[in-house]
Design an enzyme around this catalytic site. Structure first.
Site, PDB file in Angstrom:
ATOM      1  N   PHE A  84       6.433   5.914  -3.237  1.00 45.01           N
ATOM      2  CA  PHE A  84       5.440   6.427  -4.183  1.00 45.01           C
ATOM      3  C   PHE A  84       4.910   7.815  -3.810  1.00 45.01           C
ATOM      4  O   PHE A  84       4.073   8.371  -4.529  1.00 45.01           O
ATOM      5  CB  PHE A  84       4.264   5.441  -4.302  1.00 45.01           C
ATOM      6  CG  PHE A  84       3.571   5.123  -2.996  1.00 45.01           C
ATOM      7  CD1 PHE A  84       2.589   5.949  -2.477  1.00 45.01           C
ATOM      8  CD2 PHE A  84       3.902   3.972  -2.297  1.00 45.01           C
ATOM      9  CE1 PHE A  84       1.951   5.653  -1.288  1.00 45.01           C
ATOM     10  CE2 PHE A  84       3.272   3.656  -1.091  1.00 45.01           C
ATOM     11  CZ  PHE A  84       2.291   4.508  -0.587  1.00 45.01           C
ATOM     12  N   THR A 125      -6.529  -1.577  -3.685  1.00 44.69           N
ATOM     13  CA  THR A 125      -5.755  -0.405  -4.119  1.00 44.69           C
ATOM     14  C   THR A 125      -5.263  -0.565  -5.555  1.00 44.69           C
ATOM     15  O   THR A 125      -5.307   0.375  -6.341  1.00 44.69           O
ATOM     16  CB  THR A 125      -4.542  -0.212  -3.172  1.00 44.69           C
ATOM     17  OG1 THR A 125      -5.022  -0.110  -1.836  1.00 44.69           O
ATOM     18  CG2 THR A 125      -3.766   1.044  -3.528  1.00 44.69           C
ATOM     19  N   ARG A 162     -12.604   0.627  -8.692  1.00 45.33           N
ATOM     20  CA  ARG A 162     -11.214   0.644  -9.179  1.00 45.33           C
ATOM     21  C   ARG A 162     -11.011  -0.331 -10.337  1.00 45.33           C
ATOM     22  O   ARG A 162     -10.217  -0.066 -11.242  1.00 45.33           O
ATOM     23  CB  ARG A 162     -10.257   0.358  -8.026  1.00 45.33           C
ATOM     24  CG  ARG A 162     -10.081   1.578  -7.118  1.00 45.33           C
ATOM     25  CD  ARG A 162      -9.364   1.233  -5.859  1.00 45.33           C
ATOM     26  NE  ARG A 162      -8.939   2.410  -5.121  1.00 45.33           N
ATOM     27  CZ  ARG A 162      -8.559   2.378  -3.841  1.00 45.33           C
ATOM     28  NH1 ARG A 162      -8.566   1.237  -3.178  1.00 45.33           N
ATOM     29  NH2 ARG A 162      -8.182   3.477  -3.234  1.00 45.33           N
ATOM     30  N   HIS A 179     -10.530   7.237  -3.757  1.00 49.40           N
ATOM     31  CA  HIS A 179      -9.960   7.029  -2.423  1.00 49.40           C
ATOM     32  C   HIS A 179     -11.098   6.702  -1.454  1.00 49.40           C
ATOM     33  O   HIS A 179     -12.222   7.177  -1.620  1.00 49.40           O
ATOM     34  CB  HIS A 179      -9.254   8.302  -1.956  1.00 49.40           C
ATOM     35  CG  HIS A 179      -8.870   8.278  -0.502  1.00 49.40           C
ATOM     36  ND1 HIS A 179      -7.747   7.630  -0.044  1.00 49.40           N
ATOM     37  CD2 HIS A 179      -9.495   8.800   0.597  1.00 49.40           C
ATOM     38  CE1 HIS A 179      -7.687   7.762   1.273  1.00 49.40           C
ATOM     39  NE2 HIS A 179      -8.724   8.466   1.688  1.00 49.40           N
TER      40      HIS A 179
HETATM   41  P1  CMP Z   1      -5.328   5.747  -1.630  1.00 49.59           P
HETATM   42  O1  CMP Z   1      -6.352   4.811  -1.111  1.00 49.59           O
HETATM   43  O2  CMP Z   1      -5.792   7.087  -2.082  1.00 49.59           O
HETATM   44  O3  CMP Z   1      -4.206   5.949  -0.528  1.00 49.59           O
HETATM   45  C1  CMP Z   1      -2.823   6.078  -0.806  1.00 49.59           C
HETATM   46  C2  CMP Z   1      -2.527   6.009  -2.268  1.00 49.59           C
HETATM   47  O4  CMP Z   1      -1.187   5.821  -2.629  1.00 49.59           O
HETATM   48  C3  CMP Z   1      -3.237   4.812  -2.833  1.00 49.59           C
HETATM   49  O5  CMP Z   1      -4.628   5.058  -2.880  1.00 49.59           O
HETATM   50  C4  CMP Z   1      -2.555   4.665  -4.189  1.00 49.59           C
HETATM   51  O6  CMP Z   1      -3.206   5.352  -5.216  1.00 49.59           O
HETATM   52  C5  CMP Z   1      -1.209   5.338  -3.975  1.00 49.59           C
HETATM   53  N1  CMP Z   1      -0.113   4.426  -4.262  1.00 49.59           N
HETATM   54  C6  CMP Z   1       0.761   4.578  -5.262  1.00 49.59           C
HETATM   55  N2  CMP Z   1       1.634   3.583  -5.272  1.00 49.59           N
HETATM   56  C7  CMP Z   1       1.322   2.767  -4.253  1.00 49.59           C
HETATM   57  C8  CMP Z   1       1.872   1.555  -3.750  1.00 49.59           C
HETATM   58  N3  CMP Z   1       2.931   0.961  -4.314  1.00 49.59           N
HETATM   59  N4  CMP Z   1       1.276   0.986  -2.682  1.00 49.59           N
HETATM   60  C9  CMP Z   1       0.198   1.577  -2.094  1.00 49.59           C
HETATM   61  N5  CMP Z   1      -0.368   2.738  -2.532  1.00 49.59           N
HETATM   62  C10 CMP Z   1       0.197   3.314  -3.607  1.00 49.59           C
END
Ligand code: CMP
Length: 139
Positions: free
Chosen positions: A59, A93, A104, A117
């Site tokens: 990703f 997440t 979220r 985040h």
């Molecule tokens: P964040 O907490 O900002 O840290 C990493 C980011 O990757 C997470 O939020 C998600 O928005 C993004 N992301 C996108 N796809 C995935 C996935 N499959 N698993 C985990 N994080 C993901």
């Protein structure tokens, strides 16, 4: 209990939806102090630098494209147990798996566009705040 710092990023999707005010209000209602606050439009390279730990994951490209598509609002938050507490307030997440009432769940669309985040450890909280703010801003 220990006073900690964590980094909040209000991501481009939440900025586009006009949720900055609602999220900052929630920050204050939950007892966080705003140590520093700024809006910035990340370049692709700056987004890649911030998420360097995820380089190579499937990703990563989409994540950096998304995080650089429009302005974000970053905030250095401080309170007792800030890292864990902020993660509780923002939720899982994947917004579909987040508890009701979490940021979220309220404002995220999917695992990629998930509104906010939060740092995942006290050490990363300090490092991530330092990515966006000078020591003088945080003093
Ligand atoms: P964040 O907490 O900002 O840290 C990493 C980011 O990757 C997470 O939020 C998600 O928005 C993004 N992301 C996108 N796809 C995935 C996935 N499959 N698993 C985990 N994080 C993901």
């Amino acid at each position: 209990m220990a006073i900690q710092r964590t980094l909040c990023i209000i991501k481009p999707d939440a900025v586009e939806k006009g949720k900055v005010g609602a999220i900052l209000q929630r920050v204050q209602e939950e007892g966080f102090r705003l140590r520093a606050l700024r809006q910035v439009h990340l370049s692709r390279r700056q987004a890649e630098g911030f998420y360097a730990v995820h380089r190579g994951r499937p990703f990563f490209e989409d994540l950096c494209e998304f995080m650089s598509r429009g302005p974000v609002v970053t905030a250095a938050l401080e309170r007792e147990e800030a890292v864990q507490r902020w993660r509780e307030v923002i939720g899982a997440t994947d917004p579909a798996k987040a508890d009701s009432g979490t940021i979220r769940k309220l404002y995220g669309a999917n695992v990629g566009e998930n509104a906010v985040h939060g740092s995942d450890s006290e050490a990363n909280g300090r490092l991530e705040c330092a990515y966006f703010f000078a020591e003088m801003d945080l003093a």
